[in-house]
Scaffold this motif. Sequence first.
Motif, short mmCIF file in Angstrom:
data_model
loop_
_atom_site.label_atom_id
_atom_site.label_comp_id
_atom_site.label_asym_id
_atom_site.label_seq_id
_atom_site.Cartn_x
_atom_site.Cartn_y
_atom_site.Cartn_z
N VAL A 4 0.69 -1.25 -0.15
CA VAL A 4 0.03 0.00 0.12
C VAL A 4 0.88 1.49 0.04
O VAL A 4 0.65 2.18 -0.86
N GLN A 5 1.95 1.27 0.79
CA GLN A 5 2.67 2.45 0.82
C GLN A 5 3.51 2.67 -0.43
O GLN A 5 3.81 3.79 -0.73
N ARG A 6 4.07 1.50 -1.02
CA ARG A 6 4.66 1.57 -2.16
C ARG A 6 3.74 2.15 -3.37
O ARG A 6 4.05 3.14 -4.09
N ALA A 7 2.56 1.67 -3.38
CA ALA A 7 1.28 2.15 -4.47
C ALA A 7 1.22 3.74 -4.20
O ALA A 7 1.06 4.42 -5.16
N ILE A 8 1.25 4.33 -2.81
CA ILE A 8 0.76 5.52 -2.69
C ILE A 8 2.16 6.46 -3.02
O ILE A 8 1.98 7.32 -3.86
N ASN A 9 3.22 5.88 -2.58
CA ASN A 9 4.23 6.61 -2.89
C ASN A 9 4.96 6.80 -4.24
O ASN A 9 5.23 7.93 -4.85
N ASN A 11 2.99 7.12 -6.91
CA ASN A 11 1.99 7.80 -7.32
C ASN A 11 2.23 9.24 -7.01
O ASN A 11 1.95 10.23 -7.74
N THR A 12 2.63 9.43 -5.67
CA THR A 12 2.66 10.70 -5.21
C THR A 12 3.92 11.45 -5.06
O THR A 12 4.09 12.79 -5.02
N GLN A 13 5.07 10.69 -5.01
CA GLN A 13 6.35 11.08 -4.72
C GLN A 13 7.12 10.36 -5.67
O GLN A 13 8.19 9.66 -5.14
N PRO A 14 7.05 10.08 -6.97
CA PRO A 14 7.88 9.42 -7.89
C PRO A 14 9.06 9.36 -7.94
O PRO A 14 9.87 8.36 -8.03
N ARG A 15 9.83 10.77 -7.89
CA ARG A 15 11.21 10.81 -7.86
C ARG A 15 11.94 10.10 -6.72
O ARG A 15 12.86 9.34 -6.89
N ALA A 16 11.36 10.57 -5.63
CA ALA A 16 12.01 9.87 -4.44
C ALA A 16 11.70 8.48 -4.19
O ALA A 16 12.53 7.79 -3.80
N GLU A 17 10.73 7.94 -4.81
CA GLU A 17 10.40 6.52 -4.69
C GLU A 17 11.05 5.64 -5.62
O GLU A 17 11.55 4.64 -5.25
N TRP A 18 11.39 6.13 -6.88
CA TRP A 18 12.29 5.30 -7.72
C TRP A 18 13.63 5.23 -7.22
O TRP A 18 14.11 4.24 -7.38
N ALA A 19 14.15 6.24 -6.56
CA ALA A 19 15.34 6.14 -5.82
C ALA A 19 15.47 5.05 -4.69
O ALA A 19 16.13 4.18 -4.65
N ARG A 20 14.52 5.03 -3.89
CA ARG A 20 14.16 3.80 -2.68
C ARG A 20 14.29 2.50 -3.86
O ARG A 20 14.64 1.42 -3.22
N VAL A 21 13.27 2.56 -4.75
CA VAL A 21 13.25 1.29 -5.52
C VAL A 21 14.49 0.66 -5.79
O VAL A 21 14.90 -0.61 -5.94
N ASP A 22 15.16 1.60 -6.77
CA ASP A 22 16.74 1.27 -7.10
C ASP A 22 17.39 0.71 -6.21
O ASP A 22 18.01 -0.29 -6.57
N ALA A 23 17.45 1.10 -4.85
CA ALA A 23 18.35 0.65 -3.67
C ALA A 23 18.01 -0.58 -3.19
O ALA A 23 19.04 -1.01 -2.68
N GLU A 24 16.88 -0.68 -3.18
CA GLU A 24 16.31 -2.10 -2.36
C GLU A 24 16.42 -3.22 -3.25
O GLU A 24 16.43 -3.42 -4.41
N PRO A 25 16.98 -4.46 -2.33
CA PRO A 25 17.16 -5.64 -3.12
C PRO A 25 15.56 -6.16 -3.40
O PRO A 25 14.53 -5.98 -3.00
N GLY A 34 4.52 -10.39 -4.65
CA GLY A 34 4.39 -9.81 -3.84
C GLY A 34 3.69 -8.24 -4.30
O GLY A 34 3.18 -7.40 -3.30
N TYR A 35 3.64 -7.99 -5.54
CA TYR A 35 3.01 -6.68 -5.93
C TYR A 35 2.10 -6.84 -7.03
O TYR A 35 1.00 -6.55 -7.13
N ALA A 36 2.77 -7.37 -8.40
CA ALA A 36 1.90 -7.25 -9.46
C ALA A 36 0.68 -8.24 -9.60
O ALA A 36 -0.44 -7.82 -9.60
N VAL A 37 0.89 -9.46 -9.01
CA VAL A 37 -0.47 -10.39 -8.83
C VAL A 37 -1.48 -9.89 -7.98
O VAL A 37 -2.63 -10.17 -8.29
N ILE A 38 -1.16 -8.97 -6.88
CA ILE A 38 -1.97 -8.39 -6.04
C ILE A 38 -2.94 -7.27 -6.69
O ILE A 38 -3.95 -7.21 -6.64
N LEU A 39 -2.05 -6.25 -7.04
CA LEU A 39 -2.69 -4.97 -7.42
C LEU A 39 -3.29 -5.28 -8.85
O LEU A 39 -4.35 -4.55 -9.26
N ALA A 40 -2.73 -6.25 -9.73
CA ALA A 40 -3.52 -6.53 -11.00
C ALA A 40 -5.01 -7.21 -10.59
O ALA A 40 -5.92 -7.50 -11.93
#
Length: 198
Positions: A4-9, A11-25, A34-40
């Motif tokens: 839920v937090q990822r979906a919100i972030n 959409n609302t703060q994409p630049r900062a969230e992409w940086a977090r996405v890039d850094a996480e394993p 954990g994400y696609a099959v649920i949100l789809a």
Amino acid sequence: MNLVQRAININTQPRAEWARVDAEPATVAGLFTGYAVILALLPLIGTLLMGLLFGGVFGFSFVLVTGLVGYVVGLAVLFVMILIAKALAPSFGGTPSDIAAAKLLIYAATPVWLAGILNFIPGINIIVMLVGFGYAAYLLYLGSSIVMKIPADKAAAFTIVVVLIWIVLSFVVTAILGGIIVTALLGSAAMTGGYMLR
């Protein structure tokens, strides 16, 4: 980070969230399960609500079958697009990586899935879906430089190519499967009619 937090972030703060996405394993399988099959599931739920509320010519069974097929096909097309985006990355100066491509395409698809929950509202659903597609393209553009290391001057071209391939692939697969489903339903109806005439 939870779904839920990822979906919100994203959409609302994409630049900062992409940086977090890039850094996480992450793993491709983990991003899907954990994400696609649920949100789809959101567009599927919206489609089923439409079937319950309006029925249509073929009834709820048709809506259920086409909704489920659309769900599976959408995820399959997404997987193919991950492979395509990875393969295209070097041509645009980016880094070819399954995980980076999966992060980019799965998270960029978020607004489309969120918009899909409104599938049951005629007229509005089309407008919301177009807005979702437009914002998804924007997220793809922003994330391509951060996650797949596409140079900023090539990010727009990369985004256009990926989006066009995604649209064409989705259209072709949907048209083929739609034809198969309609043919099967018409064949079933013809057989039922034949038995009734005996």
